[in-house]
Design a protein around this motif. Structure first.
Motif, PDB file in Angstrom:
ATOM      1  N   ASP A   1       0.859  -1.183   0.000  1.00  0.00           N
ATOM      2  CA  ASP A   1       0.000   0.000   0.000  1.00  0.00           C
ATOM      3  C   ASP A   1       0.898   1.236   0.000  1.00  0.00           C
ATOM      4  O   ASP A   1       1.750   1.404   0.874  1.00  0.00           O
ATOM      5  CB  ASP A   1      -0.873  -0.038   1.264  1.00  0.00           C
ATOM      6  N   PRO A   2       0.761   2.139  -0.999  1.00  0.00           N
ATOM      7  CA  PRO A   2       1.664   3.284  -1.095  1.00  0.00           C
ATOM      8  C   PRO A   2       1.712   4.173   0.143  1.00  0.00           C
ATOM      9  O   PRO A   2       2.666   4.930   0.320  1.00  0.00           O
ATOM     10  CB  PRO A   2       1.115   4.052  -2.303  1.00  0.00           C
ATOM     11  N   ARG A   3       0.717   4.085   1.000  1.00  0.00           N
ATOM     12  CA  ARG A   3       0.756   4.882   2.222  1.00  0.00           C
ATOM     13  C   ARG A   3       1.882   4.460   3.157  1.00  0.00           C
ATOM     14  O   ARG A   3       2.341   5.264   3.973  1.00  0.00           O
ATOM     15  CB  ARG A   3      -0.599   4.818   2.938  1.00  0.00           C
TER      16      ARG A   3
ATOM     17  N   ARG B   1      -8.758   4.748  -0.732  1.00  0.00           N
ATOM     18  CA  ARG B   1      -7.870   3.865  -1.488  1.00  0.00           C
ATOM     19  C   ARG B   1      -7.612   4.396  -2.891  1.00  0.00           C
ATOM     20  O   ARG B   1      -6.522   4.199  -3.444  1.00  0.00           O
ATOM     21  CB  ARG B   1      -8.449   2.453  -1.525  1.00  0.00           C
ATOM     22  N   ASP B   2      -8.611   5.071  -3.469  1.00  0.00           N
ATOM     23  CA  ASP B   2      -8.401   5.667  -4.786  1.00  0.00           C
ATOM     24  C   ASP B   2      -7.256   6.672  -4.764  1.00  0.00           C
ATOM     25  O   ASP B   2      -6.501   6.788  -5.742  1.00  0.00           O
ATOM     26  CB  ASP B   2      -9.673   6.386  -5.258  1.00  0.00           C
ATOM     27  N   ARG B   3      -7.120   7.393  -3.668  1.00  0.00           N
ATOM     28  CA  ARG B   3      -6.058   8.403  -3.574  1.00  0.00           C
ATOM     29  C   ARG B   3      -4.691   7.790  -3.850  1.00  0.00           C
ATOM     30  O   ARG B   3      -3.817   8.424  -4.436  1.00  0.00           O
ATOM     31  CB  ARG B   3      -6.064   9.041  -2.183  1.00  0.00           C
ATOM     32  N   VAL B   4      -4.481   6.554  -3.367  1.00  0.00           N
ATOM     33  CA  VAL B   4      -3.158   5.919  -3.493  1.00  0.00           C
ATOM     34  C   VAL B   4      -3.162   4.779  -4.503  1.00  0.00           C
ATOM     35  O   VAL B   4      -2.236   3.968  -4.538  1.00  0.00           O
ATOM     36  CB  VAL B   4      -2.670   5.422  -2.118  1.00  0.00           C
ATOM     37  N   GLY B   5      -4.198   4.706  -5.347  1.00  0.00           N
ATOM     38  CA  GLY B   5      -4.219   3.713  -6.409  1.00  0.00           C
ATOM     39  C   GLY B   5      -4.436   2.293  -5.942  1.00  0.00           C
ATOM     40  O   GLY B   5      -4.026   1.343  -6.622  1.00  0.00           O
ATOM     41  N   MET B   6      -5.112   2.125  -4.796  1.00  0.00           N
ATOM     42  CA  MET B   6      -5.386   0.794  -4.263  1.00  0.00           C
ATOM     43  C   MET B   6      -6.777   0.319  -4.669  1.00  0.00           C
ATOM     44  O   MET B   6      -7.693   1.131  -4.814  1.00  0.00           O
ATOM     45  CB  MET B   6      -5.303   0.822  -2.736  1.00  0.00           C
TER      46      MET B   6
END
Length: 586
Positions: free
Chosen positions: A337-339, A425-430
């Protein structure tokens, strides 16, 4: 001007000084016969309420506030306070049982109409005051349970009020809801991240009602009614912000949007509903840079179980991967997860203003997962020189409150998830969260942690808790979340950090160079490396045979299930007021 409220607080502080007891007038008061005759006087007075709204704050065993959430299982430092060791003491005074902020608010509510101004002018300032009274009392109930409800300032001669017993939690929280509903009805709708508005009040209602609803649901020992009523109030308040409010999730590109929100030196009004603001030009700062990079400020780092909780980038579970528990740093941080990479230093990390790739600095983190959230340019690394705004309410929390309340009620739909969790999740492309899949296959890793979740919605409740922990890390929610879910036992587990197979040389960022050497005996000579002596600078779970870093391994951690969900009342207050009774088992 409203949007720079907290940069002006140095002047406003003169108006916010209050006594520390209920029986004295606020030092900030103006004579009632001569006050509040203009809107400016009303506005100036209510500004004094804001200074006491501290983000990321919780009371430690000495009654002080500790920033950035160290006293939970999200962030680990090289020392433990009494809340984590079972050595909490009943304070003589303080400990959170302080009432000066309430006195200040109640004084205003008693006198704001004396100036003879039109209700069209005065009502919005009364709404601000009631917002802060709701905020104050929700916090008191979260910590102490039953508390005395005071709706007016207490005079020195009013012995009955000064010595009253604690009112039932049910009465207090119904009064809190009445206050926050008044605030919602009378506050302006204009976006203003420096002052409260209708949306701030709705966000607060969703927060405090979610706490109360889940606390009543999971803490059956207190026999509190109406859990579902509070959960519905939380869901309805959050839905009103979602459907009618002007906020959205800030987004740029998946590999930086989450980090950019917290690195910005100005408030992002698209997502942040209310923030405490700081200013380099006015020399008003906080301390997050120094906190995360200095070896003398606890060396904070994320805890291993939180790092394990981050999903893979494709939405699959990291803890389902074979051998996940013995993956080294370079491997375990890949394709997550990019976070994760926007919260701690992972391979390829650069400072906000830097061009050099930096591995985690073990002089700044005790777990190896070095914090980067809120961390700005290296020029701000000195003690007390961080200028980033600190959000108190942001839209992401409202979305999480909505999803959790609906899940706990059993009314959550896929459409609800799509307008809440999916946006985060859309914010980080998940990939988004699928209701049927989550409930059909609950995560065993989370099942083992959250022992009171059951029923047909258990899987999605666990996934929403995963999302909440990741999205809101370092924002001060985790302690209260564990308290309301009745999962304090997690605080008694051994805190851990990154895995190492034993002594040796380690490339942490994959550039082919040694970044860290763990040695036993004489320190080797390796250019540009960090050195940790086994058993002195670092402890591995199985010693020379390797394992996870164990933090404070010789300090026992305890949580008393029969006592620690509520704070103790100070002994001095109980002696002064014989009608006050101590919380159970303190």
């Amino acid at each position: 001007m409203k949007n720079i409220l907290y940069t002006l607080m140095a002047g406003v502080l003169l108006l916010s000084a209050c006594s520390k007891s209920l029986d004295k007038e606020p030092l900030s008061q103006i004579s009632p016969d001569k006050s509040f005759s203009s809107e400016n006087e009303l506005h100036l007075y209510v500004l004094s309420f804001y200074d006491k709204m501290l983000p990321y704050a919780d009371y430690d065993d000495n009654g002080f506030t500790s920033l950035y959430g160290e006293t939970s299982d999200n962030i680990v430092t090289n020392s433990l306070d009494g809340k984590l060791t079972g050595n909490r003491l009943v304070p003589v005074s303080g400990g959170g049982w302080t009432w000066d902020n309430l006195r200040n608010v109640n004084y205003f509510l008693q006198n704001y109409q004396r100036g003879g101004l039109s209700p069209n002018i005065t009502q919005k300032y009364a709404a601000v005051a009631k917002f802060f009274r709701a905020y104050f009392y929700a916090n008191m109930v979260e910590h102490f349970g039953d508390v005395p409800w005071y709706s007016k300032p207490i005079e020195t001669t009013d012995n009955a009020a000064l010595t009253k017993a604690r009112d039932p939690r049910t009465l207090v929280m119904d009064s809190v809801v009445n206050d926050i509903d008044f605030a919602i009805a009378n506050l302006p709708v204009t976006q203003s991240p420096g002052e409260v508005n209708k949306w701030t009040a709705l966000a607060l209602k969703s927060r405090l009602c979610l706490f109360e609803g889940t606390f009543r649901k999971y803490h059956t020992e207190f026999k509190l009614p109406d859990a579902d009523r509070f959960l519905q109030l939380a869901a309805d308040a959050a839905q009103q912000v979602i459907d009618q409010g002007p906020y959205t999730i800030y987004s740029t590109t998946p590999d930086k949007a989450y980090a950019d929100l917290f690195h910005s030196l100005t408030v992002n009004p698209t997502e942040v509903i209310l923030a405490r603001q700081y200013s380099a030009s006015l020399q008003i700062f906080h301390n997050v840079n120094y906190y995360t990079v200095s070896p003398s400020f606890g060396k904070p780092g994320l805890e291993k179980k939180l790092v394990n909780t981050y999903l893979m980038k494709d939405g699959s579970r990291f803890t389902d991967k074979p051998g996940y528990a013995s993956m080294q740093f370079l491997q375990e941080t890949k394709d997550r997860d990019p976070r994760l990479a926007q919260t701690v230093r992972t391979p390829g990390y650069k400072r906000v203003d830097g061009t050099t790739v930096l591995a985690p600095s073990y002089s700044g983190t005790v777990t190896g997962y070095q914090l980067t959230k809120f961390v700005t340019a290296a020029a701000n690394d000195a003690n007390g020189k961080s200028p980033t705004p600190l959000p108190i309410f942001r839209y992401a929390e409202v979305l999480l409150n909505f999803a959790e309340a609906k899940a706990e009620l059993g009314t959550l739909t896929q459409a609800d998830l799509d307008k809440s969790i999916k946006r985060l999740r859309d914010r980080v492309g998940m990939p988004g969260l699928t209701l049927t899949s989550a409930n059909a296959n609950p995560d065993p890793y989370l099942v083992a942690q959250y022992t009171h979740v059951n029923g047909g919605n258990a899987g999605v409740i666990l996934e929403i808790r995963r999302e909440r922990r990741i999205e809101l890390v370092m924002e001060g929610f985790r302690w209260n979340d564990l308290m309301r879910w009745k999962e304090g036992h997690l605080l008694a587990l051994q805190y851990k950090g990154a895995y190492f197979p034993g002594t040796g040389s380690f490339d942490l960022d994959g550039d082919g160079k040694t970044d860290l050497v763990i040695y036993d005996g004489t320190q080797p000579s390796v250019p540009d490396a960090q050195f940790l002596k086994l058993g002195t600078d670092v402890t591995l779970e199985n010693g020379a045979a390797g394992g996870d870093i164990t933090v404070n391994p010789n300090t026992p951690k305890k949580f008393n299930e029969d006592r620690d969900y509520l704070y103790p009342l100070p002994t001095q207050d109980i002696l002064l007021n014989p009608n006050l009774k101590q919380n159970p088992n303190w």
